[in-house]
Design a protein around this motif. Structure first.
Motif, PDB file in Angstrom:
ATOM      1  N   PRO A  76      48.025  12.241  57.930  1.00  0.00           N
ATOM      2  CA  PRO A  76      49.660  12.240  57.515  1.00  0.00           C
ATOM      3  C   PRO A  76      50.157  13.645  57.745  1.00  0.00           C
ATOM      4  O   PRO A  76      49.471  14.537  57.474  1.00  0.00           O
ATOM      5  CB  PRO A  76      49.588  11.881  56.069  1.00  0.00           C
ATOM      6  N   THR A  77      50.994  13.785  58.818  1.00  0.00           N
ATOM      7  CA  THR A  77      51.542  15.092  58.980  1.00  0.00           C
ATOM      8  C   THR A  77      53.195  14.776  58.937  1.00  0.00           C
ATOM      9  O   THR A  77      53.475  13.801  59.601  1.00  0.00           O
ATOM     10  CB  THR A  77      51.288  15.648  60.426  1.00  0.00           C
ATOM     11  N   GLY A  78      53.809  15.789  58.459  1.00  0.00           N
ATOM     12  CA  GLY A  78      55.278  15.704  58.376  1.00  0.00           C
ATOM     13  C   GLY A  78      55.812  16.380  59.877  1.00  0.00           C
ATOM     14  O   GLY A  78      55.046  16.830  60.715  1.00  0.00           O
ATOM     15  N   GLN A 127      52.273   8.629  52.525  1.00  0.00           N
ATOM     16  CA  GLN A 127      51.863   9.848  51.883  1.00  0.00           C
ATOM     17  C   GLN A 127      52.870  10.518  51.251  1.00  0.00           C
ATOM     18  O   GLN A 127      54.029  10.557  51.826  1.00  0.00           O
ATOM     19  CB  GLN A 127      51.221  10.749  53.075  1.00  0.00           C
ATOM     20  N   TYR A 129      53.909  13.410  48.020  1.00  0.00           N
ATOM     21  CA  TYR A 129      53.537  14.556  47.049  1.00  0.00           C
ATOM     22  C   TYR A 129      54.246  14.363  45.778  1.00  0.00           C
ATOM     23  O   TYR A 129      55.171  13.232  45.801  1.00  0.00           O
ATOM     24  CB  TYR A 129      53.841  16.149  47.367  1.00  0.00           C
ATOM     25  N   THR A 154      48.876  13.304  47.992  1.00  0.00           N
ATOM     26  CA  THR A 154      48.027  14.382  48.550  1.00  0.00           C
ATOM     27  C   THR A 154      48.074  15.502  47.205  1.00  0.00           C
ATOM     28  O   THR A 154      49.055  15.581  46.618  1.00  0.00           O
ATOM     29  CB  THR A 154      48.902  15.119  49.556  1.00  0.00           C
ATOM     30  N   LYS A 212      44.177  12.238  48.527  1.00  0.00           N
ATOM     31  CA  LYS A 212      43.676  13.409  49.426  1.00  0.00           C
ATOM     32  C   LYS A 212      43.868  14.590  48.947  1.00  0.00           C
ATOM     33  O   LYS A 212      44.874  15.167  48.685  1.00  0.00           O
ATOM     34  CB  LYS A 212      44.800  13.115  50.822  1.00  0.00           C
ATOM     35  N   HIS A 236      43.135  20.217  53.647  1.00  0.00           N
ATOM     36  CA  HIS A 236      44.442  20.219  54.195  1.00  0.00           C
ATOM     37  C   HIS A 236      44.459  20.926  55.539  1.00  0.00           C
ATOM     38  O   HIS A 236      45.400  21.887  55.965  1.00  0.00           O
ATOM     39  CB  HIS A 236      45.508  20.947  53.252  1.00  0.00           C
ATOM     40  N   GLY A 237      43.214  20.891  56.315  1.00  0.00           N
ATOM     41  CA  GLY A 237      43.151  21.629  57.704  1.00  0.00           C
ATOM     42  C   GLY A 237      43.365  23.091  57.349  1.00  0.00           C
ATOM     43  O   GLY A 237      43.870  23.815  58.182  1.00  0.00           O
ATOM     44  N   ASP A 267      38.676  14.899  56.415  1.00  0.00           N
ATOM     45  CA  ASP A 267      39.363  15.363  57.664  1.00  0.00           C
ATOM     46  C   ASP A 267      39.237  16.964  57.610  1.00  0.00           C
ATOM     47  O   ASP A 267      38.864  17.273  56.640  1.00  0.00           O
ATOM     48  CB  ASP A 267      41.083  14.989  57.644  1.00  0.00           C
ATOM     49  N   GLY A 268      39.428  17.513  58.736  1.00  0.00           N
ATOM     50  CA  GLY A 268      39.584  19.021  58.889  1.00  0.00           C
ATOM     51  C   GLY A 268      38.522  19.458  59.892  1.00  0.00           C
ATOM     52  O   GLY A 268      37.220  19.324  59.655  1.00  0.00           O
ATOM     53  N   GLY A 269      38.948  19.829  61.124  1.00  0.00           N
ATOM     54  CA  GLY A 269      38.155  20.553  62.102  1.00  0.00           C
ATOM     55  C   GLY A 269      37.357  19.389  63.118  1.00  0.00           C
ATOM     56  O   GLY A 269      36.432  19.694  63.719  1.00  0.00           O
ATOM     57  N   ARG A 271      36.923  17.504  66.286  1.00  0.00           N
ATOM     58  CA  ARG A 271      37.545  17.922  67.488  1.00  0.00           C
ATOM     59  C   ARG A 271      36.693  17.225  68.423  1.00  0.00           C
ATOM     60  O   ARG A 271      37.013  17.067  69.835  1.00  0.00           O
ATOM     61  CB  ARG A 271      37.393  19.406  67.782  1.00  0.00           C
ATOM     62  N   GLY A 290      44.316  15.686  62.358  1.00  0.00           N
ATOM     63  CA  GLY A 290      45.655  16.192  62.223  1.00  0.00           C
ATOM     64  C   GLY A 290      46.161  17.008  63.261  1.00  0.00           C
ATOM     65  O   GLY A 290      46.812  16.242  64.183  1.00  0.00           O
ATOM     66  N   ARG A 291      45.556  18.249  63.555  1.00  0.00           N
ATOM     67  CA  ARG A 291      46.105  18.850  64.911  1.00  0.00           C
ATOM     68  C   ARG A 291      46.035  18.132  66.136  1.00  0.00           C
ATOM     69  O   ARG A 291      46.914  18.053  66.941  1.00  0.00           O
ATOM     70  CB  ARG A 291      45.459  20.062  64.878  1.00  0.00           C
TER      71      ARG A 291
HETATM   72  C1  LIG Z   1      51.584  20.460  61.435  1.00  0.00           C
HETATM   73  C2  LIG Z   1      50.569  19.795  60.105  1.00  0.00           C
HETATM   74  C3  LIG Z   1      51.563  18.974  59.136  1.00  0.00           C
HETATM   75  C4  LIG Z   1      50.916  18.710  58.174  1.00  0.00           C
HETATM   76  N1  LIG Z   1      51.723  17.906  57.115  1.00  0.00           N
HETATM   77  C5  LIG Z   1      50.933  17.426  56.054  1.00  0.00           C
HETATM   78  C6  LIG Z   1      51.745  16.513  55.119  1.00  0.00           C
HETATM   79  O1  LIG Z   1      52.802  16.458  55.189  1.00  0.00           O
HETATM   80  N2  LIG Z   1      50.905  15.862  54.451  1.00  0.00           N
HETATM   81  C7  LIG Z   1      49.725  16.086  53.981  1.00  0.00           C
HETATM   82  O2  LIG Z   1      48.945  15.396  52.881  1.00  0.00           O
HETATM   83  N3  LIG Z   1      48.899  16.528  55.001  1.00  0.00           N
HETATM   84  C8  LIG Z   1      49.512  17.434  56.178  1.00  0.00           C
HETATM   85  N4  LIG Z   1      48.899  17.877  56.945  1.00  0.00           N
HETATM   86  C9  LIG Z   1      47.317  17.979  57.034  1.00  0.00           C
HETATM   87  C10 LIG Z   1      46.578  16.888  57.624  1.00  0.00           C
HETATM   88  O3  LIG Z   1      46.993  15.668  56.972  1.00  0.00           O
HETATM   89  C11 LIG Z   1      45.150  17.069  57.627  1.00  0.00           C
HETATM   90  O4  LIG Z   1      44.522  17.130  56.321  1.00  0.00           O
HETATM   91  C12 LIG Z   1      44.787  18.167  58.340  1.00  0.00           C
HETATM   92  O5  LIG Z   1      45.443  18.452  59.625  1.00  0.00           O
HETATM   93  C13 LIG Z   1      43.381  17.918  58.907  1.00  0.00           C
HETATM   94  O6  LIG Z   1      43.001  19.253  59.717  1.00  0.00           O
HETATM   95  P1  LIG Z   1      43.017  19.240  61.279  1.00  0.00           P
HETATM   96  O7  LIG Z   1      44.205  19.606  61.471  1.00  0.00           O
HETATM   97  O8  LIG Z   1      42.080  20.200  61.542  1.00  0.00           O
HETATM   98  O9  LIG Z   1      42.345  17.901  61.933  1.00  0.00           O
HETATM   99  C14 LIG Z   1      49.048  18.670  58.136  1.00  0.00           C
HETATM  100  C15 LIG Z   1      48.813  19.449  59.051  1.00  0.00           C
HETATM  101  C16 LIG Z   1      49.502  19.680  59.999  1.00  0.00           C
HETATM  102  C17 LIG Z   1      48.686  20.338  61.178  1.00  0.00           C
END
Ligand SMILES: Cc1cc2nc3c(=O)[nH]c(=O)nc-3n(C[C@H](O)[C@H](O)[C@H](O)COP(=O)(O)O)c2cc1C
Length: 341
Positions: A76-78, A127, A129, A154, A212, A236-237, A267-269, A271, A290-291
């Motif tokens: 999930p990303t906003g 998702q 908060y 989250t 999460k 959270h990345g 999640d996180g990293g 690739r 995410g990214r």
């Molecule tokens: C631009 C961006 C916005 C994000 N927004 C949210 C969000 O709104 N809610 C949330 O739970 N996580 C958010 N995240 C975290 C992602 O859900 C995820 O945990 C993280 O990007 C995973 O790592 P990765 O980018 O290395 O894959 C965001 C991440 C990025 C890069």
């Protein structure tokens, strides 16, 4: 030629405005936990088996009872219109085409109803908060009515996140560029998710709840005790704290603690396909990206996200063939080798 997720990263970084590229890439605390996530995967080594028929490789699995084509979900990303005008709608369509799940974030720039619509019949998680009881109850029931398949809470943002270093230096304000779909103007102040809040959400929604942002076994046990059906092991990345452990390093203890009672994702990293395989060997049901989904979105909208997912799927198949494991669901710790051992 865009062959790898690293190629997509480079291309997205070239296309996006520098302040947006930095917003996506950056982490908290000098991005130390961003790097830690990447390095942790490098340290894990797989141990291949021989004398195995790998002519056919199966990548399908299930999450929360729904089949997905490959164990890679979109995180999930906003704010996705920062990357592409179709934003969350493009991501939802891409996930549906690739046969996976893309959550709608509460900080999305399109409303959850349109995201569910774009995903067609594919499952969409919502998702959120903790924005206070009234907001949370309203959002959960809106997500239910929209047809979401799960609620994702989250828990790793206990207070409003300060803009990261590059953003502060350049006074970057994402909400001056795009509009939040679920709020009038800015989002309300975020609060720490307390156990009572989680218990109340789990007790009142008919949907499964995924928590999460967990990095400790005892917190995973508390979340599952409160009624969570899934846990996303995540820092959270690296965007919230530079001193957090790599999510994949926290995975084993959490799987050992709650793996029998809940689905555990990480999640996180992530690739490459072999990162996915490593996470599954450590006990994750699936991973989230995410990214990389932003890179795909920035480069080619819906098709770019599909391409990123396809690259990972091809790499997973290649890794499993080399590993002598014909089915992602058969991955376990027996395929791991500690480096140097
Ligand atoms: C631009 C961006 C916005 C994000 N927004 C949210 C969000 O709104 N809610 C949330 O739970 N996580 C958010 N995240 C975290 C992602 O859900 C995820 O945990 C993280 O990007 C995973 O790592 P990765 O980018 O290395 O894959 C965001 C991440 C990025 C890069």
């Amino acid at each position: 030629m865009l062959l790898t997720l690293a190629d997509y990263e480079a291309e997205a970084t070239r296309i996006l405005a520098p302040e947006v590229a930095a917003f996506v890439a950056e982490g908290a605390g000098a991005s130390r936990a961003v790097r830690r996530n990447l390095e942790a995967f490098q340290r894990i080594v797989l141990s291949p088996r021989r004398f195995v028929d790998v002519e056919r490789i199966a990548t399908a699995t299930t999450v929360l009872g729904r089949e997905i084509s490959c164990p890679v979900l979109i995180a999930p990303t906003g704010l996705q219109q920062l990357a592409h005008p179709q934003g969350e709608l493009a991501t939802a369509r891409a996930a549906a085409r690739a046969g996976t799940v893309a959550p709608a974030a509460v900080l999305a720039t399109y409303p959850v109803e349109r995201i569910v619509d774009a995903a067609d019949a594919a499952p969409v998680w919502f998702q959120l908060y903790d924005y206070g009881r009234e907001n949370v109850d309203g959002l959960v029931s809106r997500a239910e009515t929209a047809g979401c398949a799960a609620i994702c809470v989250t828990v790793d943002v206990p207070r409003r996140t300060r803009m990261r270093e590059h953003g502060r230096r350049h006074d970057f304000r994402p909400t001056s560029r795009v509009t939040l779909a679920h709020f009038d103007g800015n989002a309300p102040d975020v609060r720490p998710v307390l156990l009572a809040t989680l218990e109340r959400i789990c007790a009142t929604t008919s949907l499964p709840v995924v928590v999460k942002g967990v990095l400790r076994a005892e917190d995973a046990a508390l979340a599952v005790g409160a009624g969570a059906a899934g846990i996303v092991v995540s820092n959270h990345g690296g965007r919230e704290s530079g001193s957090a452990p790599a999510a994949v390093d926290a995975l084993s203890e959490i799987v050992a603690e709650v793996g029998e009672r809940a689905e555990v994702y990480v999640d996180g990293g992530v690739r490459t396909g072999d990162d996915v395989v490593k996470a599954l060997a450590l006990g994750a049901r699936a991973v989230l990206i995410g990214r990389p989904s932003w890179w795909g979105l920035a480069v080619a909208g819906e098709q770019g996200v599909v391409d990123v997912l396809n690259i990972l799927r091809e790499e997973i198949i290649e890794t499993l063939a080399q590993l002598g494991c014909p089915d992602v669901r058969a991955l376990d710790r027996g395929y791991l080798r500690t480096e140097g051992a």
